[in-house]
Design a protein around this motif. Structure first.
Motif, short mmCIF file in Angstrom:
data_model
loop_
_atom_site.label_atom_id
_atom_site.label_comp_id
_atom_site.label_asym_id
_atom_site.label_seq_id
_atom_site.Cartn_x
_atom_site.Cartn_y
_atom_site.Cartn_z
N HIS A 27 -40.25 1.76 -38.78
CA HIS A 27 -40.65 0.98 -39.64
C HIS A 27 -40.55 1.23 -41.15
O HIS A 27 -40.03 0.62 -41.96
CB HIS A 27 -42.09 0.24 -39.37
CG HIS A 27 -42.25 -0.60 -38.30
ND1 HIS A 27 -41.51 -1.88 -38.31
CD2 HIS A 27 -42.85 -0.47 -37.22
CE1 HIS A 27 -41.80 -2.46 -37.08
NE2 HIS A 27 -42.67 -1.78 -36.41
N ASN A 28 -40.89 2.50 -41.37
CA ASN A 28 -40.72 3.00 -42.72
C ASN A 28 -39.48 3.25 -42.99
O ASN A 28 -38.98 2.88 -44.09
CB ASN A 28 -41.57 4.42 -42.63
CG ASN A 28 -41.54 5.23 -43.91
OD1 ASN A 28 -41.92 4.73 -44.73
ND2 ASN A 28 -40.95 6.48 -43.91
N LEU A 29 -38.31 3.71 -42.19
CA LEU A 29 -37.04 3.68 -42.55
C LEU A 29 -36.51 2.45 -42.64
O LEU A 29 -35.47 2.22 -43.55
CB LEU A 29 -36.16 4.63 -41.41
CG LEU A 29 -34.92 4.98 -41.46
CD1 LEU A 29 -34.61 5.86 -43.00
CD2 LEU A 29 -34.15 5.56 -40.41
N LYS A 30 -36.74 1.36 -41.84
CA LYS A 30 -36.34 0.15 -42.06
C LYS A 30 -36.77 -0.51 -43.33
O LYS A 30 -35.62 -0.97 -44.00
CB LYS A 30 -36.79 -0.54 -40.72
CG LYS A 30 -36.54 -2.19 -40.94
CD LYS A 30 -36.99 -2.77 -39.53
CE LYS A 30 -36.54 -4.40 -40.00
NZ LYS A 30 -37.07 -5.29 -38.64
N HIS A 31 -37.98 -0.32 -43.68
CA HIS A 31 -38.28 -1.04 -44.93
C HIS A 31 -38.28 -0.17 -46.28
O HIS A 31 -37.80 -0.66 -47.32
CB HIS A 31 -39.82 -1.36 -44.64
CG HIS A 31 -39.83 -2.69 -43.63
ND1 HIS A 31 -39.66 -3.93 -43.83
CD2 HIS A 31 -40.58 -2.49 -42.40
CE1 HIS A 31 -39.87 -4.55 -42.81
NE2 HIS A 31 -40.56 -3.63 -41.95
N ASN A 32 -38.40 1.15 -46.31
CA ASN A 32 -38.52 1.87 -47.26
C ASN A 32 -37.05 2.84 -47.34
O ASN A 32 -36.85 3.02 -48.59
CB ASN A 32 -39.39 2.91 -47.22
CG ASN A 32 -40.70 2.17 -47.21
OD1 ASN A 32 -41.06 1.16 -48.03
ND2 ASN A 32 -41.74 2.83 -46.51
N LYS A 33 -36.47 2.74 -46.19
CA LYS A 33 -34.90 3.32 -46.33
C LYS A 33 -34.97 4.84 -46.82
O LYS A 33 -34.17 5.42 -47.60
CB LYS A 33 -33.97 2.53 -47.17
CG LYS A 33 -33.81 1.16 -46.52
CD LYS A 33 -32.94 0.35 -47.35
CE LYS A 33 -32.59 -0.77 -46.59
NZ LYS A 33 -33.72 -1.70 -46.43
N VAL A 34 -36.06 5.61 -46.80
CA VAL A 34 -36.12 6.90 -47.25
C VAL A 34 -36.82 7.87 -45.93
O VAL A 34 -37.27 7.58 -45.07
CB VAL A 34 -36.94 7.25 -48.50
CG1 VAL A 34 -36.37 6.43 -49.59
CG2 VAL A 34 -38.39 6.81 -48.20
#
Length: 641
Positions: free
Chosen positions: A512-519
């Protein structure tokens, strides 16, 4: 019991071996002195009501010589066989790295035997014993304090109207004290209980001198004659005689606080002699004055000393209640750590003693139930009907579990193990069967509490297992994820710790973090907290780390089921994993699941809804793992079970 999810990343490790040994490092004399104040409070206060309930309880006995000698003989041989032989000599040898109790015994058997076809049945027995224990925790304070305060009526009948108000005030004060800690008050427990047991001995001797023939009751022939005279009445009397051994489980459950040897020393040199002399004294009193059966304990003293005796007995029952409350906190902590209960807020009331804990939700729930029992049953005699079932049920289950231990862990010969188990199944079964006759008179209460707690514990364990399975189904292999995301995502400074329940796959929070924040952070740690089936895990072997490459690390932290999973504290001790952990440069990512009950096979809909409610009301993983509040990010997801 391996049931956890990302919101509560803990799992029972049934393969971990005990490391080191937890136990106090004091002299046996000092530890035995402390055990007198904590371990023996419950069984020590049983003379207040055991003989009384046997003769004037729900199944009255004629107060004649054969019945008096028969009851005293049953009490003596019950203390000898159940407490001395079964618990002090045998069961206390089954320590799990120094700890005792049903859950500790269950974990010990599972680890040493490596599971097997009896595993599911053992878990059910362990959970059932725990469920019955909570019923006992509610009844013991109400029963013991009421029985002591009722002694005021032997001083002056006008005090009778004040019994319930005084008992209520004592209970409210006792439960209120839990929040401020009982370490300082606990130092008084030992001296008070020593005075109490000395008083038991003195009263017993004074009355025995009047009728020394009462010593004949130690001969088991009187117990046999008791049954020969009226088998039905004698069988019903067992339901009250067993009150003399209430608290026997505490010897085993509290072993981790003092060790086996100090508890044994206290039993043989003070507690057992004091109890037996007092019961013999009560028997002698009844031979001289049958009408004293209305309250033989207090009538042993002269009128001038009766009020001080009531005060001393009340202090002893408060201490017994304190020990039970502390035991409830410890069992709840074990159950939470072993994945049988949702996370609860656990506070430490002492900077020095790890066992000094306070669980607000459990404390106030117990108080409410104790007050309801006092107002509902009004008298200790009415509560006595409810008291025996939880005790005898737990003793019966302990015998079954210890039988498995004999064969699968200690490798006893089948004949020896079978003979021991058969003997105590007969004894425990007889007591339990006798108490079942009291179900309509109040015995239904601990059974109802046991059923409710059993449903809650099994629903939580099953629900967590199903949740993990559903999340694993959608998990992506970590190697694939690293290859596809490490080079394409923007890397930012710092450390990201993603809490995950299983040491494989990609945590939902990371996806979820990669999907929404892309970092992605420069260092990414996939952290799993495991709760071993040993009470304590040595910090030297607590951490296991795997370098996955590209700045990714897989870490496992192990804690014992009697330890607090302090994640930041453990990370500060880690010397690998790409450098030291600085909390100001570290972010913790948690996944919080929202459950969607479905018709998929697993649990019935009502249990799925119950599990969803328990999950919603459990303590935040941030507080449970002591994560810094300003360094936590929670990401939600939906899961069908």
């Amino acid at each position: 019991m391996n049931s956890t999810a990302e919101a509560s990343p803990q799992a029972v490790d049934l393969t971990a071996e005990p490391v080191g040994h937890h136990g106090p490092r004091q002299s046996i004399t000092k530890l035995a002195f402390g055990a007198i104040g904590v371990v023996y409070g419950d069984i020590g206060t049983s003379p207040l009501y055991a003989m009384k309930e046997t003769f004037v309880g729900h199944h009255r006995l004629p107060v004649d010589q054969i019945n008096i000698f028969g009851v005293v003989s049953l009490v003596f041989w019950s203390l000898m066989l159940i407490v001395t032989l079964k618990y002090v000599f045998v069961i206390m040898r089954a320590d799990n790295n120094g700890e005792g109790g049903s859950l500790a015994l269950l974990a010990l058997i599972q680890r040493k035997s490596g599971g097997g076809r009896w595993t599911a049945s053992l878990i059910v027995l362990g959970v059932l014993a725990t469920a019955l224990f909570f019923g006992d925790c509610m009844i013991t304070p109400a029963m013991s304090v009421l029985s002591a305060v009722e002694g005021l009526a032997t001083v002056d009948q006008r005090f009778d109207a004040f019994v319930i108000p005084i008992a209520v005030v004592i209970m409210i004060g006792l439960f209120w004290l839990q929040s401020v800690g009982t370490a300082s008050v606990g130092r008084l427990f030992g001296p008070i209980m020593v005075v109490y047991f000395a008083t038991l001995t003195g009263l017993g001797i004074l009355n025995i001198l009047e009728r020394p023939e009462v010593f004949q009751a130690l001969n088991p022939i009187w117990a046999i004659r008791f049954f020969q005279q009226d088998g039905v009445l004698a069988f019903l009397a067992l339901g009250s005689v067993v009150l003399a051994v209430t608290g026997a489980e505490a010897l085993y459950a509290d072993m981790g606080h003092f060790g086996r040897r100090p508890i044994q020393v206290a039993w043989f040199y003070l507690v057992f002699p004091a109890l037996m002399i007092n019961y013999l004294g009560q028997g002698a009193l009844l031979l001289n004055n049958p009408s004293a059966a209305e309250n033989p304990f207090f009538f042993m003293a002269s009128e001038d000393f009766r009020l001080p005796l009531v005060i001393l007995a009340t202090l002893a029952t408060v201490i017994a209640s304190q020990a039970v409350i502390t035991g409830a906190f410890s069992v709840v902590q074990q159950a939470v750590q072993l994945g049988l209960m949702p996370r609860l807020r656990i506070e430490h009331t002492s900077a020095d003693a790890a066992g000094q804990i306070y669980i607000p939700s459990v404390n106030w729930a117990l108080l409410v139930m104790v007050l309801l029992l006092i107002f509902g049953f009004q008298e200790s005699s009415n509560l006595a009907a409810a008291y025996g079932i939880a005790v005898t049920g737990t003793m019966f289950i302990s015998t079954c579990m210890i039988g498995v231990l004999f064969r699968r862990v200690w490798n006893w010969p089948a004949v020896a193990a079978g003979a021991f188990v058969f003997l105590f199944l007969c004894i425990d079964g007889a007591y339990f069967a006798s108490n079942l006759t009291k179900v309509p008179d109040g015995g239904w209460f601990p059974l109802l509490v046991g059923i409710i707690v059993f449903v809650l514990l099994t629903t939580w364990a099953k629900g967590r297992k199903l949740m993990i399975e559903r999340m694993r189904e959608a998990a992506m292999p970590i190697k694939v994820f690293i290859q596809s995301a490490a080079n394409s995502a923007t890397r930012v400074p710092g450390t990201a710790v993603f809490m995950t329940s299983t040491p494989e796959g990609v945590p939902h929070a990371l996806l979820h973090n990669l999907k929404h924040n892309k970092v992605l952070h420069d260092r990414v740690v996939l952290l799993t907290v495991k709760i071993a089936d040993t009470p304590y895990v040595d910090p030297v072997v607590r951490t296991k780390n795997e370098d996955l490459g590209q700045g990714f690390h897989r870490m496992i932290l192990k804690f014992g089921f009697m330890q607090d999973p302090d994640v930041p504290g453990a990370l500060k001790e880690v010397g690998c994993c790409g450098g030291d952990f600085r909390m100001m440069d570290t972010s913790f990512f948690l996944a919080r699941q929202t459950l969607l009950p479905s018709s998929r096979p697993g649990m019935m809909i009502w249990r799925e809804k119950l599990f969803a409610w328990m999950l919603q009301n459990s303590e935040s993983a941030m507080e449970f793992f002591r994560l810094p509040t300003n360094r936590v990010v929670e990401l939600g997801s939906q899961v069908e079970i």
